[in-house]
Every structure is written in C-alpha cells, then in structure tokens.
Motif scaffolding. Structure first.
Motif, PDB file in Angstrom:
ATOM      1  N   SER A  31       0.849  -1.204   0.000  1.00 46.40           N
ATOM      2  CA  SER A  31       0.000   0.000   0.000  1.00 46.40           C
ATOM      3  C   SER A  31       0.873   1.238   0.000  1.00 46.40           C
ATOM      4  CB  SER A  31      -0.926   0.013   1.221  1.00 46.40           C
ATOM      5  OG  SER A  31      -0.175   0.264   2.389  1.00 46.40           O
ATOM      6  N   SER A  32       0.209   2.386  -0.060  1.00 45.19           N
ATOM      7  CA  SER A  32       0.944   3.651  -0.076  1.00 45.19           C
ATOM      8  C   SER A  32       0.957   4.291   1.302  1.00 45.19           C
ATOM      9  CB  SER A  32       0.289   4.611  -1.074  1.00 45.19           C
ATOM     10  OG  SER A  32      -1.067   4.850  -0.715  1.00 45.19           O
ATOM     11  N   SER A  33       0.668   3.523   2.349  1.00 45.56           N
ATOM     12  CA  SER A  33       0.582   4.106   3.688  1.00 45.56           C
ATOM     13  C   SER A  33       1.912   4.700   4.137  1.00 45.56           C
ATOM     14  CB  SER A  33       0.110   3.053   4.696  1.00 45.56           C
ATOM     15  OG  SER A  33       1.029   1.985   4.775  1.00 45.56           O
ATOM     16  N   ALA A  34       3.019   4.042   3.781  1.00 42.77           N
ATOM     17  CA  ALA A  34       4.331   4.561   4.195  1.00 42.77           C
ATOM     18  C   ALA A  34       4.580   5.929   3.584  1.00 42.77           C
ATOM     19  CB  ALA A  34       5.425   3.584   3.780  1.00 42.77           C
ATOM     20  N   ALA A  35       4.246   6.071   2.301  1.00 43.53           N
ATOM     21  CA  ALA A  35       4.448   7.365   1.631  1.00 43.53           C
ATOM     22  C   ALA A  35       3.573   8.439   2.250  1.00 43.53           C
ATOM     23  CB  ALA A  35       4.145   7.225   0.140  1.00 43.53           C
ATOM     24  N   ARG A  36       2.334   8.086   2.591  1.00 43.06           N
ATOM     25  CA  ARG A  36       1.440   9.064   3.207  1.00 43.06           C
ATOM     26  C   ARG A  36       1.950   9.474   4.584  1.00 43.06           C
ATOM     27  NH1 ARG A  36      -2.652   5.594   1.264  1.00 43.06           N
ATOM     28  NH2 ARG A  36      -3.008   4.801   3.393  1.00 43.06           N
ATOM     29  N   GLU A  37       2.488   8.507   5.330  1.00 39.01           N
ATOM     30  CA  GLU A  37       3.003   8.812   6.656  1.00 39.01           C
ATOM     31  C   GLU A  37       4.195   9.753   6.578  1.00 39.01           C
ATOM     32  OE1 GLU A  37       5.308   6.327  10.064  1.00 39.01           O
ATOM     33  OE2 GLU A  37       3.384   5.499   9.407  1.00 39.01           O
ATOM     34  N   VAL A  38       5.098   9.488   5.651  1.00 37.12           N
ATOM     35  CA  VAL A  38       6.262  10.363   5.473  1.00 37.12           C
ATOM     36  C   VAL A  38       5.821  11.763   5.076  1.00 37.12           C
ATOM     37  CG1 VAL A  38       8.298  10.791   4.054  1.00 37.12           C
ATOM     38  CG2 VAL A  38       7.868   8.496   4.935  1.00 37.12           C
ATOM     39  N   LEU A  41       4.348  13.520   8.162  1.00 33.48           N
ATOM     40  CA  LEU A  41       5.384  13.918   9.113  1.00 33.48           C
ATOM     41  C   LEU A  41       6.189  15.091   8.582  1.00 33.48           C
ATOM     42  CD1 LEU A  41       6.689  10.495  10.460  1.00 33.48           C
ATOM     43  CD2 LEU A  41       5.483  12.268  11.732  1.00 33.48           C
ATOM     44  N   THR A  42       6.407  15.134   7.285  1.00 33.25           N
ATOM     45  CA  THR A  42       7.099  16.273   6.675  1.00 33.25           C
ATOM     46  C   THR A  42       6.282  17.538   6.838  1.00 33.25           C
ATOM     47  OG1 THR A  42       8.159  14.816   5.050  1.00 33.25           O
ATOM     48  CG2 THR A  42       8.094  17.180   4.547  1.00 33.25           C
ATOM     49  N   HIS A  43       4.985  17.417   6.621  1.00 33.92           N
ATOM     50  CA  HIS A  43       4.082  18.556   6.784  1.00 33.92           C
ATOM     51  C   HIS A  43       4.061  19.028   8.232  1.00 33.92           C
ATOM     52  CE1 HIS A  43       0.802  21.211   5.792  1.00 33.92           C
ATOM     53  NE2 HIS A  43       0.001  20.624   6.672  1.00 33.92           N
ATOM     54  N   VAL A  44       4.002  18.087   9.151  1.00 33.32           N
ATOM     55  CA  VAL A  44       4.000  18.418  10.580  1.00 33.32           C
ATOM     56  C   VAL A  44       5.307  19.107  10.961  1.00 33.32           C
ATOM     57  CG1 VAL A  44       4.199  17.343  12.858  1.00 33.32           C
ATOM     58  CG2 VAL A  44       2.338  16.669  11.335  1.00 33.32           C
ATOM     59  N   GLN A  49       8.888  23.646  12.848  1.00 34.42           N
ATOM     60  CA  GLN A  49      10.154  24.322  12.587  1.00 34.42           C
ATOM     61  C   GLN A  49      10.010  25.816  12.326  1.00 34.42           C
ATOM     62  OE1 GLN A  49      11.437  21.917   9.311  1.00 34.42           O
ATOM     63  NE2 GLN A  49      12.359  20.341  10.613  1.00 34.42           N
ATOM     64  N   GLN A  50       8.817  26.355  12.409  1.00 35.21           N
ATOM     65  CA  GLN A  50       8.630  27.785  12.175  1.00 35.21           C
ATOM     66  C   GLN A  50       9.446  28.607  13.164  1.00 35.21           C
ATOM     67  OE1 GLN A  50       4.438  28.579  12.382  1.00 35.21           O
ATOM     68  NE2 GLN A  50       3.935  27.289  10.648  1.00 35.21           N
ATOM     69  N   ALA A 285       3.353  13.707  17.101  1.00 36.28           N
ATOM     70  CA  ALA A 285       3.826  14.753  16.196  1.00 36.28           C
ATOM     71  C   ALA A 285       2.693  15.710  15.828  1.00 36.28           C
ATOM     72  CB  ALA A 285       4.420  14.127  14.931  1.00 36.28           C
ATOM     73  N   ARG A 286       1.505  15.178  15.578  1.00 33.16           N
ATOM     74  CA  ARG A 286       0.360  16.038  15.280  1.00 33.16           C
ATOM     75  C   ARG A 286       0.039  16.944  16.459  1.00 33.16           C
ATOM     76  NH1 ARG A 286      -3.100  10.916  13.309  1.00 33.16           N
ATOM     77  NH2 ARG A 286      -2.567  10.846  11.082  1.00 33.16           N
ATOM     78  N   LEU A 287       0.054  16.371  17.664  1.00 32.20           N
ATOM     79  CA  LEU A 287      -0.219  17.148  18.863  1.00 32.20           C
ATOM     80  C   LEU A 287       0.804  18.270  19.012  1.00 32.20           C
ATOM     81  CD1 LEU A 287      -1.597  17.605  21.643  1.00 32.20           C
ATOM     82  CD2 LEU A 287      -0.011  15.897  22.579  1.00 32.20           C
ATOM     83  N   ALA A 288       2.078  17.944  18.857  1.00 32.08           N
ATOM     84  CA  ALA A 288       3.130  18.952  18.992  1.00 32.08           C
ATOM     85  C   ALA A 288       2.963  20.074  17.977  1.00 32.08           C
ATOM     86  CB  ALA A 288       4.504  18.290  18.831  1.00 32.08           C
ATOM     87  N   ALA A 289       2.593  19.731  16.749  1.00 32.49           N
ATOM     88  CA  ALA A 289       2.424  20.741  15.711  1.00 32.49           C
ATOM     89  C   ALA A 289       1.271  21.681  16.023  1.00 32.49           C
ATOM     90  CB  ALA A 289       2.201  20.069  14.357  1.00 32.49           C
ATOM     91  N   GLU A 290       0.122  21.139  16.448  1.00 29.52           N
ATOM     92  CA  GLU A 290      -1.018  22.006  16.731  1.00 29.52           C
ATOM     93  C   GLU A 290      -0.762  22.896  17.940  1.00 29.52           C
ATOM     94  OE1 GLU A 290      -5.730  22.480  16.764  1.00 29.52           O
ATOM     95  OE2 GLU A 290      -4.919  20.506  16.333  1.00 29.52           O
TER      96      GLU A 290
END
Length: 299
Positions: A31-38, A41-44, A49-50, A285-290
């Motif tokens: 599946s493409s789950s690995a690509a979606r996860e990467v 995480l890049t988006h997060v 990093q702002q 990671a999502r929590l940290a970003a928000e």
C-alpha cells in the motif's frame, strides 16, 4: 534515581506487539501508507520548525494524577527538540517528587527550578544558563523540580522569575505543571502561549475535563482558544467511545488530540521514541504541531 530501584525496571518494550508490527509491515509493502506517513510527518515538521520572535512557553497539566501529563510533556519536548534547531527547555514545575527526569532518562540532578530563581541574572549567556541545567539529546535541556526530595516547594514568585529570565534563551519551553487547581499550575496556564490538558480516556476523566473547559469559556477568549486536550489511552480497549468523547470536548472550543494506548509509554520508564508504536509517534507529532501553532498566535 536510586540504583536498586533502577534495577527493578524491566527491559523496555515496544509500544505494540510483534504480531501487530509484522502485520502492519506487510500491509505497508502493498500500500501507499508509508508514503502518506512520510508526507504527513514532513508537513508536521514544517509547522514545528517555524521561527519564533520570542520564546514560546507551553504549559501541560491535568485535573488529577495519573492522567499522563508528564508523559505528554516529555513527548512534546522530545518532538520539539527533534525538529527544531534552537534550544528547547523542559521545566518541571511539579516539585513534589515529579517524574519528568525519569521519563527523560536524566540520572544526575543538581539545580532545581526553585534554586535557579535565586541564581539567574539578565547578563547571563546561554552557556552560563545551561551550566545549571541537565543536558538532553537534540539540543534539549531539563530544569528539574526537585532532587528527589519529598515535600520540595516552588512558589509562584520563584516560578515567574525563572520563566521570565529563561524565555529569551530557548525557542520553546515545555512546562510540566502540578495538577489543577494548584497555584503554580494556574499561573503557568495563564502565562503560557498555549496549554495542554492531559485527560485519561475514561468517563470520569472526560467528565472532569469537560467541566474545567466549560469554566475556561468564561475566561478571556485566548485561554480556551489556546488549549489542547490530549486524550490519552489508558488501556488497549478503552471503556468509552473515544471519538464521541473527543467531539464533546471540542464543543467547548478547545482542540482535542487522541494519544492511543502504547505499551512502551504505559511501562512508565524512560521515553524512547524508537520503541513507540507508529500510531503513537504520528499522534504525538500532530499534537506537537497544533500546540506550537496555537502558541504562535499569542504574543
């Protein structure tokens, strides 16, 4: 930590059973789950990093003990230290034998938050300040709340002096507070640019947090708007409908993130991100970003 006590700890375990990891790995191959996860995480990472113009302070607390607030604080601090280039500070404002140093794998503790209040001076450099802190991986630093002493105290005035003095040295500071309604916790929540309420995914945990959030709606708007609830899984199979509980909490105006149950976190030892289950790493990671985004909205 006492050496004899340290010897009682079992070998760290991974956050999910081997069979589940193997099953997920097989699915990832087809599946493409690995690509979606990467990609996610890049988006997060881009959010985390702002750059900041002044240090962001994030307070983590809970309504009661055992809600996972120290674990959440450790996860946040670890995420910021991993993704950011500037120094990150973790402060233990829970001096009554808090467990943040244990979660971060810090053995030698010297100066405490109360100690530093009488030491820090405006003319100090970052090098001077870090001489009183415990160094952690990835350019992170820890200021513990006690040296393992029962009954250690931290006044609101000492806390405020330390936080005002240290803010200019660190891009992000994560504060592990006492549980509410302790006075230092209330001061920390008010002064922080963003706040996190750790809540166990149980009926009483969600009910208590909902009541606190309703109370916060009567405070200045930025308080509830800058608050994130970390709904933490306390068991592999929660006794409530977690999605419905999260939606109820969101109705107050607070953001909500679910941290799934993780065997590695549940063991209570030093946090190792490589042993976390994949869903846990992504959720943290999502929590940290928000939380970081919300902290950027208030100067």
């Amino acid at each position: 930590m006492d050496g004899a006590l340290a010897g009682t700890a079992r070998r760290p375990v991974r956050g999910e059973p081997s069979a589940l990891r193997v099953s997920r790995a097989m699915r990832r191959l087809v599946s493409s789950s690995a690509a979606r996860e990467v990609a996610e995480l890049t988006h997060v990472a881009e959010f985390i990093q702002q750059p900041v113009t002044t240090g962001r302070q994030i307070a983590v607390t809970s309504i009661r003990g055992g809600a996972g607030k120290t674990t959440v604080a450790a996860l946040l601090g670890t995420a910021y230290a991993h993704y950011r280039q500037d120094p990150v500070l973790l402060v233990e404002a829970d001096p009554a034998l808090g467990s943040l140093p244990l979660r971060l794998g810090a053995d030698a503790l010297r100066w405490t938050t109360a100690d530093l209040a009488d030491i820090v001076e405006p003319q100090m450099s970052l090098l001077d300040v870090t001489g009183y802190l415990v160094q952690l991986p990835d350019n992170a630093w820890l200021l513990p709340g006690s040296q393992g002493r029962i009954g250690a105290m931290l006044s609101t005035s000492a806390y405020e002096r330390v936080m005002v003095a240290l803010r200019r040295y660190f891009g992000v500071t994560v504060v592990d507070c006492e549980t509410l309604p302790a006075e230092v916790a209330r001061v920390a929540l008010s002064a922080a640019q963003a706040r996190v309420l750790a809540t166990p995914a149980t009926l009483d945990g969600v009910t208590s947090t909902y009541a606190v959030l309703q109370w916060m709606r009567g405070l200045p708007r930025h308080m509830i708007a800058g608050t994130v609830v970390a709904l933490t899984g306390t068991a592999p199979r929660p006794g409530i409908d977690v999605a419905a509980a999260a939606e109820k909490l969101r109705s107050t105006g607070a953001a909500v993130h679910v941290l799934p149950h993780d065997r590695h976190l549940a063991a209570g030892g030093a946090l190792r991100t490589d042993l976390l289950a994949r869903p846990t790493r992504l959720a943290a990671a999502r929590l940290a970003a928000e939380v970081f985004q919300l902290s950027q909205k208030r100067r």
